[in-house]
Scaffold this motif. Structure first.
Motif, PDB file in Angstrom:
ATOM      1  N   SER A 100      31.204   1.130  27.184  1.00 43.61           N
ATOM      2  CA  SER A 100      31.637  -0.189  26.724  1.00 43.61           C
ATOM      3  C   SER A 100      31.189  -0.397  25.278  1.00 43.61           C
ATOM      4  N   LEU A 101      31.692  -1.436  24.674  1.00 45.99           N
ATOM      5  CA  LEU A 101      31.326  -1.735  23.291  1.00 45.99           C
ATOM      6  C   LEU A 101      29.832  -1.979  23.148  1.00 45.99           C
ATOM      7  N   THR A 102      29.212  -2.565  24.171  1.00 42.26           N
ATOM      8  CA  THR A 102      27.777  -2.854  24.081  1.00 42.26           C
ATOM      9  C   THR A 102      26.916  -1.603  24.232  1.00 42.26           C
ATOM     10  N   ASP A 103      27.534  -0.481  24.572  1.00 48.13           N
ATOM     11  CA  ASP A 103      26.805   0.787  24.540  1.00 48.13           C
ATOM     12  C   ASP A 103      26.669   1.292  23.103  1.00 48.13           C
ATOM     13  N   ILE A 146      38.069   2.322  22.879  1.00 50.18           N
ATOM     14  CA  ILE A 146      37.838   1.169  23.759  1.00 50.18           C
ATOM     15  C   ILE A 146      38.788   0.024  23.395  1.00 50.18           C
ATOM     16  N   ARG A 148      38.638  -8.267  23.177  1.00 53.88           N
ATOM     17  CA  ARG A 148      38.132  -6.958  23.611  1.00 53.88           C
ATOM     18  C   ARG A 148      36.609  -6.926  23.477  1.00 53.88           C
TER      19      ARG A 148
END
Length: 109
Positions: free
Chosen positions: A2-5, A50, A70
């Protein structure tokens, strides 16, 4: 993944707060605040993957208007003006869509 990774949730939140008002979205500023401008080329390609909702290898205008969503599902939709400006500045070959290399070039400019 995910983007938060890849990006800090607090940086994403700050970037989204900065462009809450319609017609206040600045791609360059968003990339800086979110931390995208500090990421490696390979990390940017993963972020692009993503963001490419239909996995076509490109982000087209219809996908681009939902760009902020997103990052957070409750974020606003980009206005028509913001979408067209973003597309025009990041579409490096003029084909009406943004490829991974186009977004990378735009971020690093």
């Amino acid at each position: 993944m995910s983007l938060t990774d890849i990006l800090s949730p607090s940086d994403i939140a700050a970037a989204l707060r900065d462009c809450q008002a319609p017609d206040s979205f600045s791609p360059k500023k968003f990339f800086q605040i979110s931390g995208m401008s500090k990421k490696s080329s390979s990390q940017l390609k993963e972020i692009f993957r993503i963001l490419d909702n239909d996995q076509s290898g490109f982000i087209e205008e219809d996908e681009l208007k939902y760009f902020l969503q997103r990052f957070e599902c409750g974020a606003r939709v980009l206005t028509t003006s913001e979408t067209k400006t973003f597309l025009a500045t990041a579409d490096h070959d003029g084909d009406g869509k943004i490829g991974a290399e186009g977004i990378t070039l735009f971020i690093y400019r």
